[in-house]
Each structure stands twice: as C-alpha cells, then as structure tokens.
Design a protein around this motif. Structure first.
Motif, PDB file in Angstrom:
ATOM      1  N   MET A  13       0.903  -1.305   0.022  1.00 35.78           N
ATOM      2  CA  MET A  13       0.026   0.046  -0.126  1.00 35.78           C
ATOM      3  C   MET A  13       0.960   1.179   0.162  1.00 35.78           C
ATOM      4  O   MET A  13       0.456   2.158  -0.346  1.00 35.78           O
ATOM      5  CB  MET A  13      -0.882  -0.073   1.093  1.00 35.78           C
ATOM      6  CG  MET A  13      -1.801  -1.235   1.293  1.00 35.78           C
ATOM      7  SD  MET A  13      -3.109  -0.948   0.093  1.00 35.78           S
ATOM      8  CE  MET A  13      -4.165   0.440   0.456  1.00 35.78           C
ATOM      9  N   LYS A  14       2.143   1.173   0.253  1.00 35.55           N
ATOM     10  CA  LYS A  14       3.099   2.417   0.371  1.00 35.55           C
ATOM     11  C   LYS A  14       4.045   2.637  -0.779  1.00 35.55           C
ATOM     12  O   LYS A  14       5.163   3.211  -0.543  1.00 35.55           O
ATOM     13  CB  LYS A  14       3.881   2.213   1.778  1.00 35.55           C
ATOM     14  CG  LYS A  14       2.895   2.123   2.920  1.00 35.55           C
ATOM     15  CD  LYS A  14       2.158   3.554   3.428  1.00 35.55           C
ATOM     16  CE  LYS A  14       1.555   3.437   4.693  1.00 35.55           C
ATOM     17  NZ  LYS A  14       2.186   3.666   6.034  1.00 35.55           N
ATOM     18  N   GLY A  82      10.838  13.645   1.894  1.00 40.65           N
ATOM     19  CA  GLY A  82      11.247  12.711   0.933  1.00 40.65           C
ATOM     20  C   GLY A  82      12.053  11.447   1.447  1.00 40.65           C
ATOM     21  O   GLY A  82      11.757  10.104   0.982  1.00 40.65           O
ATOM     22  N   LEU A  83      12.677  11.602   2.411  1.00 36.49           N
ATOM     23  CA  LEU A  83      13.259  10.779   3.132  1.00 36.49           C
ATOM     24  C   LEU A  83      12.581   9.927   4.056  1.00 36.49           C
ATOM     25  O   LEU A  83      12.747   8.593   4.132  1.00 36.49           O
ATOM     26  CB  LEU A  83      14.489  11.138   4.177  1.00 36.49           C
ATOM     27  CG  LEU A  83      15.639  11.757   3.496  1.00 36.49           C
ATOM     28  CD1 LEU A  83      16.805  12.428   4.319  1.00 36.49           C
ATOM     29  CD2 LEU A  83      16.683  10.701   2.797  1.00 36.49           C
ATOM     30  N   LEU A  84      11.407  10.528   4.679  1.00 36.15           N
ATOM     31  CA  LEU A  84      10.448   9.514   5.313  1.00 36.15           C
ATOM     32  C   LEU A  84       9.692   8.629   4.095  1.00 36.15           C
ATOM     33  O   LEU A  84       9.304   7.618   4.650  1.00 36.15           O
ATOM     34  CB  LEU A  84       9.455  10.354   5.873  1.00 36.15           C
ATOM     35  CG  LEU A  84       9.879  11.247   7.156  1.00 36.15           C
ATOM     36  CD1 LEU A  84       9.061  12.497   7.802  1.00 36.15           C
ATOM     37  CD2 LEU A  84       9.884  10.126   8.389  1.00 36.15           C
ATOM     38  N   CYS A  85       9.523   9.202   2.952  1.00 34.05           N
ATOM     39  CA  CYS A  85       8.668   8.594   2.072  1.00 34.05           C
ATOM     40  C   CYS A  85       9.537   7.259   1.488  1.00 34.05           C
ATOM     41  O   CYS A  85       9.045   6.173   1.045  1.00 34.05           O
ATOM     42  CB  CYS A  85       8.365   9.371   1.063  1.00 34.05           C
ATOM     43  SG  CYS A  85       7.171  10.424   1.029  1.00 34.05           S
ATOM     44  N   VAL A  86      10.730   7.315   1.532  1.00 36.65           N
ATOM     45  CA  VAL A  86      11.650   6.295   0.932  1.00 36.65           C
ATOM     46  C   VAL A  86      12.137   5.283   1.739  1.00 36.65           C
ATOM     47  O   VAL A  86      13.174   4.611   1.559  1.00 36.65           O
ATOM     48  CB  VAL A  86      12.855   6.821  -0.013  1.00 36.65           C
ATOM     49  CG1 VAL A  86      12.241   7.597  -0.887  1.00 36.65           C
ATOM     50  CG2 VAL A  86      13.654   7.655   0.931  1.00 36.65           C
ATOM     51  N   ASP A  92       6.964   1.709   7.780  1.00 37.21           N
ATOM     52  CA  ASP A  92       7.531   2.938   8.313  1.00 37.21           C
ATOM     53  C   ASP A  92       7.320   4.341   7.462  1.00 37.21           C
ATOM     54  O   ASP A  92       7.469   5.473   8.000  1.00 37.21           O
ATOM     55  CB  ASP A  92       9.313   2.778   8.510  1.00 37.21           C
ATOM     56  CG  ASP A  92       9.467   1.896   9.565  1.00 37.21           C
ATOM     57  OD1 ASP A  92       8.895   1.510  10.473  1.00 37.21           O
ATOM     58  OD2 ASP A  92      10.683   1.279   9.310  1.00 37.21           O
ATOM     59  N   ARG A  93       6.921   4.184   6.379  1.00 38.09           N
ATOM     60  CA  ARG A  93       6.660   5.190   5.441  1.00 38.09           C
ATOM     61  C   ARG A  93       5.305   5.793   5.759  1.00 38.09           C
ATOM     62  O   ARG A  93       4.226   5.020   6.083  1.00 38.09           O
ATOM     63  CB  ARG A  93       6.562   4.824   4.061  1.00 38.09           C
ATOM     64  CG  ARG A  93       7.795   4.246   3.423  1.00 38.09           C
ATOM     65  CD  ARG A  93       7.481   3.559   2.066  1.00 38.09           C
ATOM     66  NE  ARG A  93       8.903   2.686   1.805  1.00 38.09           N
ATOM     67  CZ  ARG A  93       8.312   1.490   1.097  1.00 38.09           C
ATOM     68  NH1 ARG A  93       7.429   1.242   0.393  1.00 38.09           N
ATOM     69  NH2 ARG A  93       9.360   0.707   0.964  1.00 38.09           N
ATOM     70  N   PRO A  94       5.077   7.059   5.632  1.00 39.71           N
ATOM     71  CA  PRO A  94       3.951   7.663   5.924  1.00 39.71           C
ATOM     72  C   PRO A  94       2.795   7.658   4.801  1.00 39.71           C
ATOM     73  O   PRO A  94       3.185   7.040   3.811  1.00 39.71           O
ATOM     74  CB  PRO A  94       4.088   9.245   5.928  1.00 39.71           C
ATOM     75  CG  PRO A  94       5.251   9.522   5.198  1.00 39.71           C
ATOM     76  CD  PRO A  94       6.024   8.097   5.424  1.00 39.71           C
ATOM     77  N   ASP A  95       1.518   7.480   5.031  1.00 35.26           N
ATOM     78  CA  ASP A  95       0.449   7.677   3.908  1.00 35.26           C
ATOM     79  C   ASP A  95       0.453   8.906   3.288  1.00 35.26           C
ATOM     80  O   ASP A  95       1.008   9.962   3.882  1.00 35.26           O
ATOM     81  CB  ASP A  95      -0.696   7.035   4.589  1.00 35.26           C
ATOM     82  CG  ASP A  95      -1.393   7.955   5.765  1.00 35.26           C
ATOM     83  OD1 ASP A  95      -1.012   9.340   5.530  1.00 35.26           O
ATOM     84  OD2 ASP A  95      -2.211   7.573   6.373  1.00 35.26           O
TER      85      ASP A  95
END
Length: 150
Positions: A13-14, A82-86, A92-95
């Motif tokens: 989903m991420k 950007g780092l949170l997304c990757v 661990d990634r945000p929606d």
C-alpha cells in the motif's frame, strides 16, 4: 521501484509513497536516482540524501539552479519528507495524506529511518576486503569449445 517489489515481487500500500519520495528528492537535487553516483561513497541518490541529512548538511542536496529561489527551512522540510517516503520498510513510510500535511507544515516530522537500497555498510566491507587483498568473487576457470562444421 520500491524495495518490497524488487526483493519480493510484491507491491504494498506504500509503494506509491516510495516513488513519490524518490521524485521529491530528484526534484530537489536536479538529478535522477538511476543516473546519480557518488564516487566518494558509492551511494545512489537516496543514500547520498540520507548521508547528507544524517550529517546535518541536507541543504547541500539542493540543485544550484534552485538555491536563490528557495527558502532553506522549506527545502529541509521537503528533503526530510522525501526521506520519510523512501524508508526501507513500507510500514515505516507515511501515507499520502500525512505527506500532504507534513509538506504544509501542519504535522510534525518524525526522524526518518534508513532509506531503501542504502548500501554504505556493504560497500565499506567490500572496500576493506579489497584493501586487504581478499577477493570478493571466485575465479571460474572455464574452457570454451568451438564447434566448426566440416
């Protein structure tokens, strides 16, 4: 491509969040992830951004063309998002709704974890082995037989 697809052949989903994070870092740096190579540390763009962020030098990622047009705190926020997304692990990634709130400054930014495809430790190990005259591969002695028609 997100790590979970590359390793296991499964989308999560991420997965779209990972791709979005790559695009954010590419836009900020002016470089493509697939074409970027850091010759000093053998890092891809994600690893380079991570290293700069952990060294508290994240603004060095910013493309020279954009430097005069951008506000440093906003750029730092975008790099952190950007780092949170990757991050390596999908959980661990945000929606995406959280990403929007983070970019608008309406949500606190957590500290990102290691990004996907970050290879610094394995490269360091390889470099150490090469310096000690160890080989990281096996020599495969083969013979080639060529067939010729009569």
């Amino acid at each position: 491509m997100p790590p979970e697809y590359v390793v296991h052949g499964q989308y999560s989903m991420k997965s779209d969040v990972f791709s979005y994070g790559v695009m954010v870092l590419e836009l900020i740096s002016g470089k493509k992830n697939r074409e970027f190579s850091d010759p000093e540390n053998y890092l891809n763009l994600l690893g380079h951004a991570w290293r700069l962020w952990t060294d508290e030098r994240s603004l060095e990622l910013l493309d020279e063309v954009l430097k005069e047009e951008c506000t440093p705190p906003e750029v730092a926020r975008c790099i952190q998002v950007g780092l949170l997304c990757v991050q390596q692990r999908p959980e661990d990634r945000p929606d995406m709704s959280s990403v929007v709130l983070m970019l608008k400054g309406e949500k606190l930014l957590p500290k990102p974890k290691v990004p996907g495809f970050y290879t610094e430790s394995s490269v360091t190990l390889e470099a150490d082995c090469l310096m000690e005259n160890h080989t990281l591969f096996s020599a495969n002695e083969i013979s080639i037989t060529s067939l010729y028609a009569r």
